[in-house]
Design an enzyme around this catalytic site. Structure first.
Site, PDB file in Angstrom:
ATOM      1  N   GLY A 133       3.524   1.349   2.717  1.00 46.24           N
ATOM      2  CA  GLY A 133       4.599   0.372   2.711  1.00 46.24           C
ATOM      3  C   GLY A 133       4.062  -1.016   2.380  1.00 46.24           C
ATOM      4  O   GLY A 133       3.080  -1.158   1.653  1.00 46.24           O
ATOM      5  N   ASP A 174     -15.654   1.868   4.333  1.00 36.89           N
ATOM      6  CA  ASP A 174     -15.044   1.188   3.187  1.00 36.89           C
ATOM      7  C   ASP A 174     -15.377  -0.305   3.239  1.00 36.89           C
ATOM      8  O   ASP A 174     -14.489  -1.164   3.152  1.00 36.89           O
ATOM      9  CB  ASP A 174     -13.536   1.405   3.185  1.00 36.89           C
ATOM     10  CG  ASP A 174     -12.918   1.109   1.824  1.00 36.89           C
ATOM     11  OD1 ASP A 174     -13.662   1.102   0.821  1.00 36.89           O
ATOM     12  OD2 ASP A 174     -11.694   0.885   1.756  1.00 36.89           O
ATOM     13  N   GLY A 182       0.827  -1.199   0.000  1.00 40.87           N
ATOM     14  CA  GLY A 182       0.000   0.000   0.000  1.00 40.87           C
ATOM     15  C   GLY A 182       0.855   1.239   0.000  1.00 40.87           C
ATOM     16  O   GLY A 182       2.088   1.176  -0.064  1.00 40.87           O
ATOM     17  N   GLY A 183       0.203   2.410   0.062  1.00 41.03           N
ATOM     18  CA  GLY A 183       0.930   3.665   0.035  1.00 41.03           C
ATOM     19  C   GLY A 183       1.853   3.847   1.215  1.00 41.03           C
ATOM     20  O   GLY A 183       2.867   4.525   1.126  1.00 41.03           O
TER      21      GLY A 183
END
Length: 841
Positions: A534, A646, A531-532
């Site tokens: 890591g 989400d 993911g953004g």
């Protein structure tokens, strides 16, 4: 409705962010500056020291001579007056104000005492200019200025500085008489002018937000402050007669680095308004908010494009940073959305001025406290647009900056010694031992409560918090709702006091070497999610326990806010159907979170896109029931309702027994606690195909938004296909719309997962489909609660189990277990990623 969903289906992305719509015609939210009453100080002592006559400055401020009465000044020696003449005016700086044309010089200790008529915040302004004196060289004077409890200046000297110097302090006065003491150190002490003036109490709020630990409140009323910087960003100098509190605002240009990153913008001060509650021209005058600096190239797509201000500070003190914002660049609401960083740590994530002020050209400010371990010199403040093309204009602004130094643990604003000679480092070291002992006991108790965990506590390096921006998110796991107060009472500058300030569960502490060993030195084959923030690794600890390790990337800013939110949520949530946080690692720049490993991965992988054995209808029902129980707990079981925001099949994880657990709380929000409001106004985030259309239109988040998303998941489970599939014909692209069309025709069995045909009870499927249909109602008020959904799913399970009774063993076996894998349509899911839920998508 069809057009709306079709538009959504044309964009296949994981997460979107939209600025919330606000009421632009609410006159009660903001008022013009003239609507506020001017502040009249009750205590207003202005002394032109050493002068024989009064001096009137712009704004009709009259400075009285201090040698006409002994009421205020107590001095055993002979004071020396220096005033007038060509020598005094030799330096052009004196012409800036007549109060610098005279001075009072003390060869021994002297005390000014001010009677207090109105306890509360007071300004202390001390003016210095080294006039030429016959017997003394004021340029080499060295002295201390203090009160009974506070050191303002410690062994202060001009060091041959020939410029005008003004030192400004803000103190909370509670005594009936306030002393101000001048103490020469070897030579003489002197002062040209003194201001001791009441300040409006709302000027300093009760609390500010700590930069570290994040989201914690810090009490301000017990502190004193020294103004270090006061900048009118993007505008000219503002003088005392232009500010109702006689403050000086300097241009920010000398502190911009590089200067070409920003450009000035200005409007008429007459259009600036202030919030009726919590705002006032006393916080900052309209001139401050009427100018700003915005990005020089607001269309830039460079990931690190920002504006940076750098200011030298003393790294041994805490600082209160006050940031002033006013949207004078947008043409309409909901265009501006940006981040603010202090020393490369996120200070304000996704600042949305439209949602906060509900009107353009309306003042807003934010107070942030930076503790000494987070301070570096120069102090850096950055603004940068949110890296999301869905977010309006790529721009960022700042209108004003104030930097205040805060007194240390011994009550000093200059140096490490208090008025009684106590040294700040000595007090910190003494308190540190006590706090460490108490903290260790608290930690031990927490671990005993956890029961099964063996704890390894290791001393961390002294510079454990002097690291890149990523490290500050961890502590909320421990901090709960603790409020941090006076460092005179609690040595917040010490590592131990912060680490042990919690009353909540800590989780297991893993050393970095333990996790390194558990993941075979972070072997790439162990990566099970990216993911953004890591990567996520599969690890093995204690020789037999599998874990999922989320390792933070110190260079990454993407996903930081979501990651921080997940930590805060999981630290206070425990439920059989929520993924559990096991522990953490925090060493230097390395910070990792450790979760229970869900061996069967995301639900989606068992529905389509992978060659995995198909789930039986009973298994699917049990999984949906488990997920519904987790969501129902979030909505109603927590101390404050939580909205997941989400919900999707990749965020429903399955353990070795196929027990479902909700995961990925990075976008979660606390539900509204206001009795008259059942929604949270916030930017829209979520995943296309699952997004509540009402939330999208109104930007009002409720628990019914989760219900809508869960309805999409139910059809995903029934039909074994993704929520959005752009490879299908347009009328089939959106699962929710497509399934509802077949449901209304009464032909839903035509589109269900083929592996379920002949293995699903029609009544059970009908009840299940009805629950999904109700979840997908256009308006939230028409949707059921998660409790209602849960009841209907359990009823569908009962119908399925009842239909199996009376059948032969062979029939039941065939009925329960479909024997072909479900591969219905191409999947956009990444392969070999059984733990992708932990990667912020």
């Amino acid at each position: 409705m069809a057009t709306f969903r079709l538009l959504l289906s044309l964009f296949i992305v994981n997460c979107i962010t939209v600025i919330p719509a606000v009421n632009t015609e609410d006159p009660a939210t903001a008022l013009p500056a003239k609507s506020f009453q001017p502040f009249i100080p009750q205590d207003n002592y202005l002394f032109d020291c050493g002068s024989n006559s009064s001096t009137v400055l712009p704004g009709n401020r009259t400075f009285q001579p201090d040698n006409t009465t002994t009421e205020f000044l107590a001095y055993d020696g002979k004071d020396i007056q220096v005033s007038g003449g060509a020598e005094a005016n030799a330096n052009a700086n004196v012409n800036a104000s007549p109060i610098y044309r005279s001075a009072k010089v003390f060869a021994t200790d002297a005390t000014y005492t001010f009677p207090i008529t109105a306890p509360g915040w007071h300004w202390i302004r001390l003016h210095f200019f080294a006039l030429n004196a016959t017997h003394y060289d004021l340029k080499t004077a060295k002295f201390t200025v203090e009160t009974d409890k506070l050191v303002l200046l410690h062994q202060f000297e001009l060091q041959n500085d020939t410029s005008v110097i003004m030192k400004e302090f803000l103190v909370n006065v509670t005594e009936e008489r306030f002393p101000l003491k001048f103490k020469p150190k070897g030579t003489v002490a002197f002062v040209n002018a003194i201001e001791f003036v009441s300040a409006p109490n709302p000027l300093i709020g009760e609390y500010a937000t700590l930069l570290f630990p994040v989201s914690q409140k810090f009490e301000l009323s017990t502190h004193s402050f020294q103004t270090v910087y006061r900048l009118n960003v993007g505008g000219p100098e503002i003088l005392t007669d232009q500010d109702s509190l006689q403050r000086i605002w300097h241009p920010d240009t000398p502190y911009l680095d590089p200067r070409q990153m920003g450009k000035n913008v200005a409007v008429s001060p007459a259009i600036i308004s202030y919030p009726e509650v919590g705002g006032s021209p006393l916080i900052a005058p309209p001139l401050v908010y009427a100018s700003a600096l915005e990005l020089a190239d607001s269309k830039s797509v460079k990931p690190n494009f920002n504006i940076t201000w750098r200011m030298d500070v003393n790294v041994h003190f805490w600082y209160l940073i006050r940031l002033h914002f006013c949207d004078i660049v947008s043409k309409s609401l909901n265009e501006l959305y940006f981040n603010v960083y202090i020393n490369d740590n996120i200070a304000i994530s996704g600042l949305d001025l439209s949602a906060l002020t509900r009107k353009l050209a309306t003042a807003y400010y934010k107070d942030i406290v930076v503790n000494s371990t987070m301070v570096s010199s120069p102090l850096e403040i950055k603004i940068s647009p949110v890296d999301d093309e869905a977010q309006g204009t790529r721009n960022a602004i700042l209108n004003g900056v104030e930097v205040f130094k805060m007194n240390n643990s011994v009550g000093s604003l200059d140096g490490e010694f208090g008025v009684d000679g106590t040294r700040a480092s000595d007090r910190t070291n003494g308190d540190r031992q006590t706090v460490a002992a108490v903290g260790f006991a608290m930690m031990f108790g927490s671990f005993v409560g956890l029961g099964a965990m063996a704890v390894k506590w290791r001393k961390r390096p002294q510079d454990w918090r002097r690291r890149s921006s990523f490290s500050s998110w961890l502590l909320p796991v421990h901090s709960g709702d603790a409020t941090f107060t006076n460092p005179n009472r609690t040595p917040l500058g010490s590592r131990q006091s912060l680490f042990f300030s919690s009353t909540t569960e800590f989780g297991r502490y893993f050393s970095f070497s333990e996790l390194q060993e558990a993941t075979n030195n972070w072997e790439t084959t162990k990566i099970i999610g990216i993911g953004g923030f890591g990567s996520v690794y599969l690890g093995l600890v204690d020789e037999k326990t599998k874990i999922a390790v989320k390792r933070g990337n110190p260079q990454s800013e993407q996903g930081f806010h979501e990651f921080q939110t997940e930590i805060q949520m999981l630290s206070k949530l425990r439920h059989r159907h929520l993924v559990s946080l096991i522990g953490y690692c925090d060493e230097n720049n390395e910070m990792c979170l450790v979760y229970e490993y869900m061996s069967n991965g995301p639900l989606r992988d068992h529905l389509y896109g992978k060659n995995l054995p198909s789930l039986s209808w009973k298994q699917r029902l049990e999984i949906c029931i488990g997920a519904a129980r987790g969501l129902h707990y979030l909505h109603t079981g927590a101390a404050q309702g939580i909205i997941h925001r989400d919900v999707k099949s990749t965020n429903i994880l399955l353990d070795e027994k196929f027990v479902a657990k909700m995961a990925d709380f990075g976008l979660s929000k606390n539900a509204s606690t206001a009795p008259e409001q059942n929604h949270v106004s916030t930017s829209v985030k979520g995943s296309f195909g699952y997004l509540d259309p009402e939330y999208f239109r109104k930007q009002q988040l409720t628990d019914k938004s989760d219900v809508y998303s869960f309805g999409v998941v139910l059809f995903e489970v029934l039909c074994a296909r993704q929520a959005i599939n752009p490879q299908l014909p347009r009328d089939q692209m959106n699962l929710a719309e497509w399934a509802m069309q077949w449901k209304r025709k009464g032909l839903l069995e035509k589109i269900i997962d083929p592996t379920l045909v002949g293995h699903i009870n029609p009544e059970s499927m009908r009840k299940f489909a009805e629950a999904a249909e109700k979840c997908l109602a256009e308006y939230g008020v028409d949707r059921p609660t998660m409790g209602d959904v849960l009841w209907n799913l359990e009823y569908a399970l009962q119908l399925q189990e009842a239909s199996a009774m009376g059948k032969t063993d062979e029939e039941n076996k065939s009925f329960a277990a479909p024997n072909s894998p479900a591969v219905i349509s191409p999947s956009t899911a990444p392969s070999n990623n059984p733990f992708s839920h932990l990667a912020t998508e």
